[in-house]
Scaffold this motif. Structure first.
Motif, short mmCIF file in Angstrom:
data_model
loop_
_atom_site.label_atom_id
_atom_site.label_comp_id
_atom_site.label_asym_id
_atom_site.label_seq_id
_atom_site.Cartn_x
_atom_site.Cartn_y
_atom_site.Cartn_z
N PHE A 389 9.31 -15.32 -11.35
CA PHE A 389 8.54 -14.96 -10.52
C PHE A 389 8.56 -13.38 -10.69
O PHE A 389 9.64 -12.76 -10.48
CB PHE A 389 8.62 -15.29 -9.13
CG PHE A 389 7.67 -15.05 -8.38
CD1 PHE A 389 6.48 -15.43 -8.04
CD2 PHE A 389 7.71 -13.74 -7.55
CE1 PHE A 389 5.50 -15.00 -7.07
CE2 PHE A 389 6.94 -13.14 -6.41
CZ PHE A 389 5.51 -13.82 -6.38
N ASP A 390 7.68 -12.50 -10.85
CA ASP A 390 7.50 -10.99 -10.81
C ASP A 390 7.67 -10.61 -9.26
O ASP A 390 6.59 -10.49 -8.60
CB ASP A 390 6.26 -10.53 -11.42
CG ASP A 390 6.42 -8.97 -11.50
OD1 ASP A 390 7.54 -8.37 -11.12
OD2 ASP A 390 5.29 -8.34 -11.95
N THR A 391 8.86 -10.11 -8.81
CA THR A 391 9.04 -9.87 -7.68
C THR A 391 8.49 -8.46 -7.23
O THR A 391 8.33 -8.12 -5.87
CB THR A 391 10.66 -9.77 -7.01
OG1 THR A 391 11.42 -8.80 -7.85
CG2 THR A 391 11.10 -10.99 -7.11
N GLU A 392 8.01 -7.75 -8.24
CA GLU A 392 7.43 -6.64 -7.93
C GLU A 392 6.11 -6.78 -7.24
O GLU A 392 5.53 -5.84 -6.98
CB GLU A 392 7.25 -5.64 -9.41
CG GLU A 392 8.18 -5.43 -9.99
CD GLU A 392 9.28 -4.29 -9.41
OE1 GLU A 392 8.42 -3.49 -8.60
OE2 GLU A 392 10.33 -4.35 -9.20
N THR A 393 5.57 -7.89 -7.39
CA THR A 393 4.19 -8.15 -6.54
C THR A 393 4.37 -8.72 -5.31
O THR A 393 3.40 -8.67 -4.44
CB THR A 393 3.51 -9.54 -7.52
OG1 THR A 393 4.43 -10.63 -7.33
CG2 THR A 393 3.33 -9.36 -8.93
N LEU A 394 5.61 -8.40 -4.88
CA LEU A 394 5.98 -8.49 -3.31
C LEU A 394 6.10 -7.35 -2.71
O LEU A 394 6.63 -6.47 -3.07
CB LEU A 394 7.07 -9.38 -2.91
CG LEU A 394 7.31 -10.92 -3.56
CD1 LEU A 394 8.48 -11.33 -3.41
CD2 LEU A 394 6.40 -11.56 -2.99
N ALA A 395 5.42 -6.96 -1.55
CA ALA A 395 5.42 -5.80 -0.61
C ALA A 395 5.10 -6.09 0.73
O ALA A 395 4.10 -6.71 0.95
CB ALA A 395 4.17 -4.87 -1.18
N GLN A 396 6.18 -5.64 1.53
CA GLN A 396 6.19 -5.86 2.85
C GLN A 396 5.76 -7.10 3.41
O GLN A 396 4.84 -7.36 4.10
CB GLN A 396 5.21 -4.76 3.50
CG GLN A 396 5.75 -3.61 3.11
CD GLN A 396 5.12 -2.40 3.81
OE1 GLN A 396 3.89 -2.50 4.10
NE2 GLN A 396 5.61 -1.24 4.10
N GLY A 397 6.23 -8.23 2.70
CA GLY A 397 5.86 -9.66 3.16
C GLY A 397 4.71 -10.31 2.75
O GLY A 397 4.03 -11.01 3.34
N VAL A 398 4.08 -9.40 1.59
CA VAL A 398 2.81 -10.01 1.17
C VAL A 398 3.00 -10.21 -0.34
O VAL A 398 3.76 -9.28 -1.06
CB VAL A 398 1.52 -8.81 1.41
CG1 VAL A 398 0.39 -9.19 0.74
CG2 VAL A 398 1.29 -8.70 2.92
N TRP A 399 2.48 -11.16 -1.01
CA TRP A 399 2.22 -11.27 -2.39
C TRP A 399 0.84 -10.72 -2.82
O TRP A 399 -0.30 -11.47 -2.56
CB TRP A 399 2.60 -12.90 -2.73
CG TRP A 399 2.19 -13.20 -4.30
CD1 TRP A 399 2.56 -12.36 -5.21
CD2 TRP A 399 1.64 -14.32 -4.79
NE1 TRP A 399 2.32 -13.05 -6.48
CE2 TRP A 399 1.75 -14.09 -6.35
CE3 TRP A 399 1.07 -15.50 -4.40
CZ2 TRP A 399 1.52 -14.99 -7.24
CZ3 TRP A 399 0.74 -16.36 -5.23
CH2 TRP A 399 0.59 -16.19 -6.65
N GLU A 400 1.08 -9.77 -3.73
CA GLU A 400 -0.20 -9.14 -4.20
C GLU A 400 -0.30 -9.99 -5.71
O GLU A 400 0.27 -9.64 -6.61
CB GLU A 400 -0.01 -7.73 -4.39
CG GLU A 400 0.16 -7.02 -3.28
CD GLU A 400 0.48 -5.61 -3.26
OE1 GLU A 400 0.70 -5.27 -4.46
OE2 GLU A 400 0.57 -4.80 -2.25
N SER A 401 -1.02 -11.08 -5.58
CA SER A 401 -1.26 -11.91 -6.65
C SER A 401 -1.37 -11.48 -7.79
O SER A 401 -2.27 -10.51 -8.16
CB SER A 401 -2.32 -12.99 -6.32
OG SER A 401 -2.30 -13.98 -7.19
N ASP A 402 -0.92 -11.85 -9.00
CA ASP A 402 -1.35 -11.67 -10.11
C ASP A 402 -1.87 -12.72 -10.94
O ASP A 402 -2.47 -13.44 -10.25
CB ASP A 402 -0.02 -11.12 -11.24
CG ASP A 402 1.14 -12.19 -10.82
OD1 ASP A 402 0.99 -13.28 -10.43
OD2 ASP A 402 2.14 -11.62 -11.27
N GLU A 403 -1.86 -13.11 -12.26
CA GLU A 403 -2.48 -14.18 -12.66
C GLU A 403 -1.59 -15.33 -12.55
O GLU A 403 -2.19 -16.43 -13.31
CB GLU A 403 -2.72 -13.88 -14.27
CG GLU A 403 -3.76 -12.76 -14.49
CD GLU A 403 -3.99 -12.36 -15.92
OE1 GLU A 403 -3.40 -13.09 -16.63
OE2 GLU A 403 -4.91 -11.58 -16.20
#
Length: 551
Positions: A389-403
């Motif tokens: 899992f790309d943890t760079e897509t997590l920000a302040q308790g939100v998953w900024e979904s990728d593909e």
């Protein structure tokens, strides 16, 4: 001077007597020492009782604050408690006995090496106390087709009689709605009247009003809805005129209404088809001769009217969902061979943990692939396509979904009542939006396929759409809600496999209950998944709880 001879020893008789006395004395001292030893050394029964009591005391300290029971049988209990060792992570404690007399009682802490609490146990038995709560979902209300619910169809054959509409003469009608037995409410959609101009040279006007009615069959002052009628819009001869209503809805089956033709301006503002006879108790004329200050119920007369509308009746898709909670634990521990050594205790479970056969939860603070919410020492989530899992897509308790498609693990049939709560939103327009998708209530290769989508619209609102499959691979709309804010949208779905029904909640409000059917499905899809489709999306939270139903 007399001389006495010196004795050099004991006679044989003295020796025999002294030996006998010594023997008695030694035997007496031995008995005394034995009795004293027995008084000082605990018996085996007492030792076993004390040891069992200590074990149950420690079990009580451990389990009474449990927040989740991951395993519970007659001889094994594994449970989760809040941090016990200072690492800010909940801990898992396990007590286990094989069920075979003479085998040890074992304790494990955080899946570590087993520790023998007691070398040989004759009995270790666990019984669980529970309480149940029931969430009720009332049957859906189904709206009927539009139909005539008041008055009768108007015809214009024969002699036409009319009532004038003017300042001192307001005609009207009273009606009782004709709706099906068991209807729960009704609405008015339109009213039809036979109307004409009174005088083509006089351009008057009047209001057609719907008012609530009194028990005496006359209008109240409460105007539910009104529409303006211009005399210039009427023909010079009686014709059927139709007027739409949209605000007169949600009326009870016991509610009665009156239609009022309230003169507004002009000497006369029109004429309405009527008759001095033909009135009925359930449909008749009303009249005011003083601008509505008082009214008369003319039960022998009629102002002809057609009231059209719909009514709501209950479906058979109501459902209930039972949830069960542990309240206490009764424990029996026996170390010795006799039942006299049994020790019993009752332990309250202060947090009343819910009985669950499945639990997944994410708040997206950390890598979802490392989550183990149900503490079974297995990862709860995986990526459908595999990999990390790309943890760079997590920000302040939100998953900024990728593909990526995030899915629950391992596979689960979701055969018991299942509650899903998810918070999601679309951050760009287009596509199918932010999506959660699940397959539940599996029966061989058939399952209930459901998905919920949040899409962003060009007017800076969001739309929630729930869809299910009635044939393989074809999604059909279940419910759609528009004009939602751009914030995270909270969706709650409760599935009851026993009823083959599910309830949809949006922002905490029940939308309705919806029956479902199973469709043929790829049996590798025994999961719940989150993903974006054709847009950018964010996920804030998801919880899936599968309730255990006691036998």
């Amino acid at each position: 001077m007399a001389i006495h001879p010196t004795r050099s020893g004991y006679t044989l008789i003295e020796l025999v007597v002294s030996i006998g006395a010594s023997t008695v004395l030694v035997l007496g001292l031995g008995s005394s020492m034995y009795l004293a030893g027995q008084a000082l050394a605990p018996s085996e029964l007492l030792t076993n009782t004390l040891n069992a009591t200590e074990v149950l005391h420690n079990l009580t300290d451990d389990v009474q604050n449990a927040i989740y029971l991951s395993e519970h049988t007659d001889n094994v209990i594994e449970f989760v408690v809040r941090d016990m060792n200072g690492d800010s992570v909940p801990d898992v404690v396990r007590y286990e006995w094989s069920g075979t007399p003479g085998d040890p009682l074992i304790k494990k802490f955080n899946y570590g090496s087993p520790v023998q609490l007691i070398d040989a146990v004759q009995n270790f038995e666990l019984k669980y106390n529970t309480r149940s709560t029931t969430e009720e979902f009332p049957p859906s209300l189904i709206e009927s087709e539009e139909q005539l619910i008041g008055g009768a169809l108007i015809s214009f054959s024969g002699t036409q009689r009319v009532s004038a509409i003017y300042e001192a003469g307001w005609p009207g009608f009273y009606f009782v709605p004709v709706i099906a037995d068991g209807a729960e409410s009704w609405n008015v959609t339109k009213v039809k009247l036979g109307l004409s101009q009174y005088d083509v040279s006089d351009n008057g006007s009047f209001y057609l009003q719907l008012r609530s009615a009194t028990a005496g069959h006359i209008p109240t002052s409460e105007v539910l809805e009104q529409t303006l009628v211009l005399e210039s819009s009427l023909s010079s001869s009686l014709t059927l005129k139709e007027f739409n209503f949209s605000a007169v809805k949600g009326l009870l089956p016991t509610d009665r209404l009156c239609g009022v033709l309230q003169h507004l301006d002009g000497t006369y503002s029109g004429k309405v088809k009527s008759h001095y006879r033909n009135g009925e108790p359930y449909a008749h004329a009303v009249r005011s001769n003083n601008q509505g200050s008082s009214w008369f119920s003319e039960e022998d007369e009629i102002v002809y009217h057609e009231v059209w509308g719909t009514y709501y009746y209950g479906s058979d898709n109501g459902m209930t969902v039972d949830r069960n909670y542990f309240t206490g634990l009764n424990v029996t521990l026996q170390l010795g061979n006799t039942t006299e050594s049994q020790v019993r205790t009752g332990i309250p479970l202060l947090n009343s943990p819910e009985l669950l056969v499945g639990l997944w939860e994410l708040d997206f603070d950390n890598d979802p692939l490392t989550a183990d919410t149900n503490f079974d020492n297995l990862n709860d989530w995986s990526l459908k396509e595999g990999g990390t899992f790309d943890t760079e897509t997590l920000a302040q308790g939100v998953w900024e979904s990728d593909e990526s498609i995030l899915r629950t693990a391992p596979d689960h049939d979701f055969l018991e009542p299942t509650t899903v709560v998810v918070r999601l939103r679309a951050t760009t327009t287009g596509g199918e939006g932010a999506v959660f998708e699940m397959y539940s209530d599996w029966d061989n290769s058939n399952a209930f396929a459901l998905r919920g989508r949040v899409t962003r619209e060009t007017n800076n609102t969001q739309t929630y759409t729930a869809e299910s499959q009635s044939s393989p691979g074809v999604w059909n709309q279940v419910v759609r809600v528009e004009n939602l804010p751009l914030d995270f949208i909270e969706v709650r779905v409760v599935i009851s496999p026993d009823d083959m029904n599910h309830a949809q909640f949006l922002q905490g409000n029940l939308l309705d209950n919806y029956t479902y059917s199973r469709v043929s499905t790829d049996n590798t899809k025994k999961y719940v998944s989150l993903y974006e489709s054709g847009c950018d999306a964010e996920f804030d939270y998801i919880s899936i709880r599968v309730s255990e139903q006691p036998e």
